[in-house]
Design a protein around this motif. Structure first.
Motif, PDB file in Angstrom:
ATOM      1  N   GLU A  23      66.863 -44.556  -4.149  1.00 47.87           N
ATOM      2  CA  GLU A  23      66.506 -44.002  -5.462  1.00 47.87           C
ATOM      3  C   GLU A  23      67.371 -44.625  -6.536  1.00 47.87           C
ATOM      4  O   GLU A  23      68.594 -44.613  -6.451  1.00 47.87           O
ATOM      5  N   TYR A  24      66.705 -45.176  -7.571  1.00 47.30           N
ATOM      6  CA  TYR A  24      67.397 -45.719  -8.736  1.00 47.30           C
ATOM      7  C   TYR A  24      67.287 -44.733  -9.886  1.00 47.30           C
ATOM      8  O   TYR A  24      66.209 -44.191 -10.145  1.00 47.30           O
ATOM      9  N   ARG A  25      68.396 -44.544 -10.573  1.00 49.22           N
ATOM     10  CA  ARG A  25      68.388 -43.683 -11.765  1.00 49.22           C
ATOM     11  C   ARG A  25      68.385 -44.569 -12.998  1.00 49.22           C
ATOM     12  O   ARG A  25      69.301 -45.357 -13.219  1.00 49.22           O
ATOM     13  N   TYR A  84      65.713 -52.470 -12.270  1.00 46.37           N
ATOM     14  CA  TYR A  84      65.100 -51.564 -13.257  1.00 46.37           C
ATOM     15  C   TYR A  84      66.080 -51.142 -14.358  1.00 46.37           C
ATOM     16  O   TYR A  84      65.791 -50.242 -15.138  1.00 46.37           O
ATOM     17  N   ARG A  86      63.602 -41.338 -12.396  1.00 44.26           N
ATOM     18  CA  ARG A  86      63.983 -41.694 -11.033  1.00 44.26           C
ATOM     19  C   ARG A  86      62.875 -42.563 -10.425  1.00 44.26           C
ATOM     20  O   ARG A  86      61.698 -42.237 -10.507  1.00 44.26           O
ATOM     21  N   ASN A 109      71.368 -54.814 -11.181  1.00 38.25           N
ATOM     22  CA  ASN A 109      70.924 -53.491 -11.635  1.00 38.25           C
ATOM     23  C   ASN A 109      69.393 -53.385 -11.704  1.00 38.25           C
ATOM     24  O   ASN A 109      68.801 -53.384 -12.784  1.00 38.25           O
ATOM     25  N   ALA A 166      69.043 -49.854 -13.590  1.00 32.69           N
ATOM     26  CA  ALA A 166      69.602 -48.624 -13.036  1.00 32.69           C
ATOM     27  C   ALA A 166      71.095 -48.510 -13.329  1.00 32.69           C
ATOM     28  O   ALA A 166      71.844 -49.493 -13.285  1.00 32.69           O
ATOM     29  N   ALA A 207      72.555 -45.216  -8.150  1.00 31.36           N
ATOM     30  CA  ALA A 207      71.556 -45.243  -7.081  1.00 31.36           C
ATOM     31  C   ALA A 207      72.088 -44.478  -5.880  1.00 31.36           C
ATOM     32  O   ALA A 207      73.298 -44.309  -5.712  1.00 31.36           O
ATOM     33  N   LEU A 250      75.487 -52.381  -7.507  1.00 36.19           N
ATOM     34  CA  LEU A 250      74.384 -52.444  -8.467  1.00 36.19           C
ATOM     35  C   LEU A 250      74.567 -53.614  -9.423  1.00 36.19           C
ATOM     36  O   LEU A 250      73.625 -54.378  -9.683  1.00 36.19           O
TER      37      LEU A 250
END
Length: 634
Positions: free
Chosen positions: A413-415, A396, A420, A394, A398, A401, A389
C-alpha cells in the motif's frame, strides 16, 4: 323531452331530434369467454415434443384511462346502500368496458339528453333492486365520463334527473401472477407458482398452443386461499395459458434447451476494480457431476448492459477441470467461461461483472476482497522505510508505504496524500520477486498489479527499475527480467523469454505464422514482443521489413543516432554503414559505443551455425541508421 321555440329552424329541429335517438348497449351480465379451448389430447400426460408456430397473443381488453379512481378496489359503488327510486328515463348512451382485471379502473363515457351541469350517478343492481352509489360526474355539453374501480362483477346504469341509460354489465376477473423459469433443460420439470387476487380457491387449467390451436392439457393449478402450483415437463418450447371462468393468465412462454453435456460452475463474485488492478476468474468445467479435465474453453467478454459476447482468450482446463484466468481490464465488462466443444452441448458459466471505479483502496480492503485467492497472511503489516521509497523513485509520489505477505502473494500500500493505492504481486512473478528479496533488489517497488491474459499464457509486471515477464508456453516457462526505468522494459522481458528460439526451417517460424508471412522476420519479432507484453501497436506489425521502415518514416518517429543517443528499450534499425536499412533489434544495455541487443532472425554471437533464431547480440553504434522508442507510437 325538450320543447322547441316557435322560431327554431327545421335544421335545428332535426338536430335536436337526432340527439334523442337511443343507442342500446348490450346488457349481458357476463363477459365473453377469452379463450376457446380446443380438443383435449387423448394422452395428455405428456405434451407433443415438436415445437409449433405460435399465433400472436390476443390483444388485451381495452380500458380507458380513468378520470377519477378510488384509493382501493373496495371503494367501489357498493359503499352507498341507498336504493334508487324508479325513474321515467330519457335516454343516456354509454360506452363501457365489458370486462376488467381486478384492480383496473372502469371508465364509462356518456352522452344524451342531459343538461349542462346535471349530476349523473352510477347505480348498480343488488338483490334485484337498483342501488345508488356515491360515484358520479357532472355533464358538460350533454356528455361526460365517470370512473371507478369495481370490486366484483356487477350490472350498472347511469341515472340523472329525468334521464337514464340502459343497464350494462362489467365482469371483473381475478388478477393472476406467476413465477416460473423462462427456460429449462430438456427433460427437466417446470414448477410454476400461481397467485390470484382477490384470494380464492379453485382450479386453473393449463392450456398450450400447438399447431395454431389452444389445447387443454391434463395439468392444472389447484389454488387454496389464492395460491397454488402447477408442475409439468415440457417437451418443446411453447406458449401457455392458465384459465378459469373467473381468471386468466394469458400467453407466457417456457423455452426448452438441449440437455448439456458440459457446464461451468464458478463462485467468482462480481466486483469493482481500480485502474491497472488485476481481476481473476476461477471456475470448474463439469461433466456428469465431476470436473472435466483437459477440456478446451473460451473466455468471452461483453459490455455491462448490452452487446454480443466476443472471445478474447482460449485455454485448456487442468486435469481436474479447473480454470483460472487473470487480466487487467481498462474498462467495465461482463465475462463468462464457455467450454469450447461443438454441437451446442456445453453451457456457459454465469456472467461475472467487473466494474471499474476510482478512489482509495487500503491494504485491508483489498485483502478482504482477495481473501480467497491470496490465502492467509504469513506475518503482520510492516512499513517500508522512507529511504527505500526514495531509492526507488517514490512510486505515485508516495510519502509512506506498508506491506503484508500472504500465502499466495504480497500486497503493498502506497500513501499519496489522503489517497491509498494498493498493488498486488502474485503467481510466478510474485514468487520470483520474493526470491530476489523484494525491493531490496535492483528491481525496486511494483508500480501496479501483475498483468495477465497475454498471449501464450503470459503475465508481466512493471517495477521501479525494470520488469518481470512469465511465459506460459512449454518452450519458455521461466520468469524473465529486464532492467530500465520505462515500461519498454516489459517488451524487453517478453523478448528475452524467446532467447534461444531457432526457426525449424528457413523463414518458417512462430513469428511469421503470427503475421501470416514467410519473409525476413527481424521486425516481426520485435512487434511480437510488444504484443506479447501487452503493448500492441507500439511497434508496427507488418509482413515485410520494407513496410516496417516506411511505416515508421510516415509516423515521423525515427531519430538520428548522431544527434540523440538511444537508451534501454529503444528499437534500433541497422544499415551497417551503407545508408540502407537492413535489420532491427532492441537495446538491453549500452556501454560506450557498443549496444547489447535482443534480436530475431539472427545467429548466435560468434557462432558458425547458420541457423536463424532469437539471440542476444553486441553491436557497434556505427552500424545504427535510425532508432525510436516504442512509446513514440502511442
Amino acid at each position: 323531452m325538450h320543447l322547441l321555440s316557435p322560431g327554431t329552424s327545421r335544421r335545428a329541429t332535426a338536430l335536436t331530434l337526432a340527439v334523442l335517438v337511443l343507442t342500446l348497449t348490450p346488457t349481458s351480465a357476463t363477459a365473453a369467454e377469452p379463450i376457446e379451448p380446443g380438443v383435449e389430447p387423448s394422452a395428455p400426460a405428456i405434451e407433443p415434443t415438436a415445437p409449433s408456430a405460435e399465433p400472436a397473443a390476443p390483444s388485451a381488453t381495452p380500458s380507458a384511462e380513468p378520470s377519477a379512481k378510488p384509493s382501493a378496489p373496495a371503494a367501489a359503488p357498493d359503499d352507498a346502500p341507498a336504493r334508487s327510486a324508479a325513474v321515467a328515463a330519457q335516454p343516456i348512451d354509454v360506452t363501457a368496458p365489458r370486462d376488467l382485471t381486478y384492480g383496473e379502473s372502469a371508465r364509462v363515457r356518456f352522452e344524451g339528453a342531459v343538461p349542462d351541469g346535471t349530476q349523473v350517478w352510477v347505480e348498480y343492481q343488488r338483490d334485484g333492486a337498483w342501488v345508488r352509489s356515491s360515484i358520479g360526474a357532472r355533464a358538460s355539453g350533454g356528455a361526460g365520463s365517470v370512473s371507478w374501480t369495481p370490486g366484483a362483477s356487477r350490472t350498472y346504469r347511469l341515472i340523472a334527473d329525468g334521464a337514464a341509460s340502459s343497464s350494462f354489465s362489467i365482469a371483473v376477473r381475478a388478477r393472476v401472477t406467476y413465477s416460473a423459469p423462462s427456460s429449462v433443460t430438456k427433460g427437466s420439470p417446470v414448477k410454476a407458482r400461481v397467485t390470484v387476487t382477490p384470494a380464492r380457491s379453485g382450479t386453473m387449467a393449463l392450456y398450450y398452443w400447438s399447431d395454431g390451436v389452444l389445447r387443454k392439457s391434463s395439468f392444472a393449478a389447484k389454488l387454496t386461499n389464492g395460491t397454488g402450483t402447477v408442475t409439468w415437463t415440457p417437451g418443446a418450447t411453447r406458449s401457455y395459458r392458465l384459465y378459469a371462468p373467473w381468471a386468466e393468465l394469458k400467453n407466457f412462454t417456457v423455452a426448452v434447451t438441449p440437455k448439456r453435456t458440459l457446464w461451468v460452475e464458478t463462485s467468482t463474485p462480481s466486483a469493482k476494480f481500480r485502474s491497472r488492478e488485476q481481476i481473476r476468474i476461477d471456475a470448474t468445467i463439469m461433466k456428469h457431476g465431476r470436473g472435466a479435465g483437459d477440456t478446451p474453453y473460451a473466455i468471452q467478454r461483453a459490455g455491462l448492459s448490452s452487446g454480443s459476447w466476443s472471445t478474447i482468450a482460449r485455454g485448456t482446463s487442468s486435469s481436474s477441470g479447473r480454470v483460472t484466468w487473470k487480466t487487467n481490464p481498462s474498462q467495465s465488462y461482463r465475462y463468462r467461461v464457455v467450454p469450447a466443444i461443438p454441437g451446442g452441448l456445453a453451457a456457459a458459466s454465469k456472467a461475472i461483472t467487473f466494474q471499474r471505479t476510482t478512489g482509495s483502496r487500503t491494504l485491508e480492503a483489498r485483502a478482504s476482497e482477495l481473501s480467497r485467492s491470496m490465502g492467509d497472511p504469513v506475518g503482520g503489516i510492516y512499513s517500508i522505510s522512507a529511504s527505500i521509497l526514495n531509492r526507488h523513485g517514490n512510486p505515485y509520489g508516495a510519502t509512506s508505504a506498508r506491506y503484508r505477505v500472504y500465502e499466495n502473494g504480497t500486497l503493498i500500500e502506497y500513501r499519496v496524500g489522503s489517497k491509498r493505492i494498493t498493488v498486488k504481486t502474485d503467481g510466478r512473478i510474485g514468487a520470483n520477486y520474493l526470491d530476489t528479496r523484494y525491493w531490496h533488489s535492483s528491481l525496486g517497488l511494483p508500480h501496479y498489479d501483475v498483468r495477465c491474459g497475454l498471449t501464450e499464457g503470459g503475465c508481466v509486471q512493471r517495477f521501479s527499475n525494470g520488469a518481470l515477464y512469465a511465459n506460459g508456453s512449454s518452450m519458455s516457462r521461466g520468469v524473465y527480467r529486464a532492467y530500465g526505468d520505462t515500461d519498454a522494459t516489459e517488451i524487453l522481458a517478453a523478448a528475452l523469454s524467446q532467447a534461444g528460439y531457432e526457426e525449424p526451417s528457413w523463414r518458417r517460424n512462430k513469428y511469421n505464422t503470427w503475421v501470416g508471412a514467410s519473409n525476413a522476420w527481424c521486425a516481426v519479432f520485435v512487434a511480437w514482443a510488444a504484443y506479447a507484453s501487452g503493448h500492441s501497436g507500439e511497434i508496427p506489425k507488418t509482413t515485410s521489413f520494407s513496410r516496417y521502415v516506411s511505416t515508421l518514416e510516415s509516423r515521423g518517429v525515427l531519430r538520428d543516432p548522431n544527434r540523440q543517443t538511444p537508451g534501454v528499450g529503444a528499437v534500433l534499425i541497422f544499415d551497417w554503414g551503407t545508408g540502407t536499412p537492413y535489420h532491427t533489434g532492441m537495446v538491453l544495455s549500452r556501454s560506450g559505443s557498443t549496444v547489447r541487443t535482443i534480436e530475431g532472425n539472427t545467429v548466435a554471437q560468434g557462432s558458425s551455425d547458420p541457423t536463424r533464431g532469437v539471440y542476444v547480440r553486441y553491436r557497434p553504434m556505427s552500424g545504427v541508421w535510425k532508432w525510436y522508442y516504442p512509446s513514440d507510437l502511442r
